[in-house]
Scaffold this active site. Structure first.
Site, PDB file in Angstrom:
ATOM      1  N   ARG A 102      -6.028   8.742 -10.838  1.00 25.14           N
ATOM      2  CA  ARG A 102      -6.550   9.210  -9.461  1.00 25.14           C
ATOM      3  C   ARG A 102      -5.678   9.670  -8.520  1.00 25.14           C
ATOM      4  NH1 ARG A 102      -6.496   7.459  -3.952  1.00 25.14           N
ATOM      5  NH2 ARG A 102      -8.391   7.703  -2.844  1.00 25.14           N
ATOM      6  N   VAL A 103      -6.188  10.603  -7.611  1.00 24.82           N
ATOM      7  CA  VAL A 103      -5.076  11.314  -6.453  1.00 24.82           C
ATOM      8  C   VAL A 103      -5.932  11.439  -5.456  1.00 24.82           C
ATOM      9  CG1 VAL A 103      -4.119  13.083  -5.807  1.00 24.82           C
ATOM     10  CG2 VAL A 103      -3.664  12.579  -8.058  1.00 24.82           C
ATOM     11  N   GLY A 104      -5.562  10.804  -4.227  1.00 18.50           N
ATOM     12  CA  GLY A 104      -6.358  10.807  -3.047  1.00 18.50           C
ATOM     13  C   GLY A 104      -5.924  11.822  -2.208  1.00 18.50           C
ATOM     14  N   ASP A 105      -6.085  11.679  -0.898  1.00 18.01           N
ATOM     15  CA  ASP A 105      -5.923  12.971   0.177  1.00 18.01           C
ATOM     16  C   ASP A 105      -4.454  12.948   0.691  1.00 18.01           C
ATOM     17  OD1 ASP A 105      -6.144  10.076   1.201  1.00 18.01           O
ATOM     18  OD2 ASP A 105      -6.300  11.076   3.287  1.00 18.01           O
ATOM     19  N   GLY A 109      -9.376   8.252   0.616  1.00 18.37           N
ATOM     20  CA  GLY A 109      -9.179   9.905   0.438  1.00 18.37           C
ATOM     21  C   GLY A 109     -10.324  10.605   0.195  1.00 18.37           C
ATOM     22  N   THR A 126      -5.921   8.468   6.983  1.00 18.62           N
ATOM     23  CA  THR A 126      -5.637   7.195   6.174  1.00 18.62           C
ATOM     24  C   THR A 126      -7.180   6.691   5.906  1.00 18.62           C
ATOM     25  OG1 THR A 126      -4.903   4.697   5.994  1.00 18.62           O
ATOM     26  CG2 THR A 126      -5.830   5.582   8.474  1.00 18.62           C
ATOM     27  N   GLY A 127      -7.207   5.920   4.986  1.00 14.84           N
ATOM     28  CA  GLY A 127      -8.571   5.331   4.339  1.00 14.84           C
ATOM     29  C   GLY A 127      -9.050   6.072   3.292  1.00 14.84           C
ATOM     30  N   THR A 175      -2.093   3.605   3.967  1.00 11.94           N
ATOM     31  CA  THR A 175      -1.060   4.673   3.969  1.00 11.94           C
ATOM     32  C   THR A 175      -0.492   4.704   5.084  1.00 11.94           C
ATOM     33  OG1 THR A 175      -2.563   5.683   2.659  1.00 11.94           O
ATOM     34  CG2 THR A 175      -1.040   7.039   3.818  1.00 11.94           C
ATOM     35  N   THR A 223       1.828   6.893   0.098  1.00 12.46           N
ATOM     36  CA  THR A 223       0.985   6.033  -0.100  1.00 12.46           C
ATOM     37  C   THR A 223       0.840   5.439  -1.710  1.00 12.46           C
ATOM     38  OG1 THR A 223      -1.398   5.231   0.060  1.00 12.46           O
ATOM     39  CG2 THR A 223      -0.999   7.399  -0.640  1.00 12.46           C
ATOM     40  N   SER A 269       0.909  -1.105   0.015  1.00 12.64           N
ATOM     41  CA  SER A 269      -0.047   0.043   0.014  1.00 12.64           C
ATOM     42  C   SER A 269       0.864   1.064  -0.206  1.00 12.64           C
ATOM     43  CB  SER A 269      -1.068   0.012   1.442  1.00 12.64           C
ATOM     44  OG  SER A 269      -0.176  -0.452   2.465  1.00 12.64           O
TER      45      SER A 269
HETATM   46  C1  SD4 Z   1      -6.018   7.475  -0.510  1.00 18.93           C
HETATM   47  N1  SD4 Z   1      -5.818   7.734   1.784  1.00 18.93           N
HETATM   48  O1  SD4 Z   1      -5.210   7.367  -1.629  1.00 18.93           O
HETATM   49  C2  SD4 Z   1      -5.363   6.957   0.725  1.00 18.93           C
HETATM   50  C3  SD4 Z   1      -5.155   5.438   0.876  1.00 18.93           C
HETATM   51  C4  SD4 Z   1      -5.253   4.897   2.264  1.00 18.93           C
HETATM   52  O2  SD4 Z   1      -6.444   3.265   3.081  1.00 18.93           O
HETATM   53  O3  SD4 Z   1      -5.112   5.262   3.227  1.00 18.93           O
HETATM   54  N2  SD4 Z   1      -5.744   3.825   1.955  1.00 18.93           N
HETATM   55  O4  SD4 Z   1      -7.125   7.337  -0.374  1.00 18.93           O
END
Ligand code: SD4
Length: 329
Positions: free
Chosen positions: A219-222, A245, A242-243, A191, A209, A84
């Site tokens: 795609r871009v996350g948080d 995004g 985390t989680g 992450t 991450t 991850s």
């Molecule tokens: C995202 N927050 O890219 C990150 C990934 C992550 O559980 O934490 N995954 O959304």
């Protein structure tokens, strides 16, 4: 009719829930006074334990708080068995490993990269963006070209194990993020976000991450967005997420937690309040995980998540320990 006294007490209660316009709120309330021994390092998930140890070593050897957070998160970035983050991260739906990372220091400076390919340590590229460019965020090809110019090595990040998982996913090719799913077999999750407060009370953070496994290309996350996946304010403390995004981005979660702490909440209360914001604002909250961790300048820590199963590592008072976060559901 509401009388003046009732209005003021209702306003005070609403203030804690973030309902009062900012212009009517005190901006200089003291942060929560409780605290622990400094230095302190806190990071997400079980892979936080070796990351914390690496970060603490940097501090003990006299390195800066910024060096500590960078070196801490480089540990999972370089570990091919953590699917991850960095090398060995699960690819997007087209089989490309694209990474997001950010770093922020006590002087309020920050740097990020998003959707960067072929570089094992995106956090170190983010630091170069922060220190050696007039910009905060570089993405995609531009980020890769900058990294190569800076002497980073181009590598294949798609390990045989990650490729195998992707090929298995391709059979159904259904994008459906599962709560706490990333890397389940060896219980390394998601992450890595790592925050540190050094002995002097200086604060820094880093977050890195490979994002959601099998995401859409581009795609871009948080994680690389300052204020969403990471935020540091040297007067207050630091926060990382985390989680899923998308939920963190829609509520600007890390900035929100820092602002809650600035207005007097403890790190624990502030993480809980930011999760509650997601619960109240985003109906999709039931299906996904989000976890926050926070530390304030006094060395007090906290963590909270939407769903059960989130844990985080705290290194303080000579002990590096994993804690199960409380959750809303
Ligand atoms: C995202 N927050 O890219 C990150 C990934 C992550 O559980 O934490 N995954 O959304």
């Amino acid at each position: 009719m509401i009388n003046r006294r009732k209005f003021i007490s209702a306003a005070a209660a609403a203030g804690m829930a973030g309902l009062i316009p900012k212009s009517l709120r005190s901006v200089n309330l003291p942060v929560s006074r409780a605290g622990g021994e400094l230095p302190v390092i806190i990071s997400t998930w079980k892979h936080g334990l070796p990351s914390n140890a690496a970060a603490m070593k940097v501090l003990k050897e006299g390195g800066s708080v910024l060096d500590a957070v960078e070196h801490g998160v480089r540990v999972p970035e370089g570990d091919p068995d953590i699917h991850s983050v960095g090398l060995g991260g699960y690819p997007d739906r087209d089989g490309r490993v694209t990474l997001d990372a950010s770093i922020m220091g006590p002087d309020g400076n920050a740097g990020s990269v998003a959707c960067i390919e072929h570089i094992v340590h995106p956090v170190s590229v983010a630091r170069k963006v922060m220190e050696d460019t007039p910009h905060e965020l570089l993405v995609g090809k531009g980020a890769l070209l900058f990294a190569l110019e800076q002497g980073f090595k181009q590598e294949n990040l798609l390990t045989p194990a990650a490729e195998k998982a992707w090929k298995k996913w391709l059979v159904k090719a259904k994008y459906e993020p599962v709560i706490n799913w990333e890397n389940e077999p060896n219980k390394y999750h998601d992450t890595i976000g790592l925050l540190a407060v050094d002995k002097k009370g200086d604060v820094a953070g880093a977050c890195t991450t490979s994002g959601m496994a099998f995401k859409m290309s581009g795609r871009v996350g948080d994680s690389p967005i300052i204020g969403a996946g990471l935020f540091v304010d040297n007067e207050v403390g630091a926060v990382t997420a985390t989680g899923m995004g998308e939920l963190v981005l829609k509520t600007l979660g890390s900035f929100l937690v820092v602002e809650f702490m600035r207005n007097g909440m403890s790190p624990q209360q502030a993480c809980e309040a930011a999760v509650m914001r997601i619960v109240h604002k985003l109906p999709e909250n039931k299906k996904f995980q989000v976890g926050y961790i926070a530390v304030n300048k006094n060395g007090e820590t906290g963590g909270y998540s939407l769903q059960p199963g989130f844990d985080y590592a705290v290194y303080q008072d000579g002990e590096n320990k994993l804690t199960d976060a409380k959750s809303y559901y």
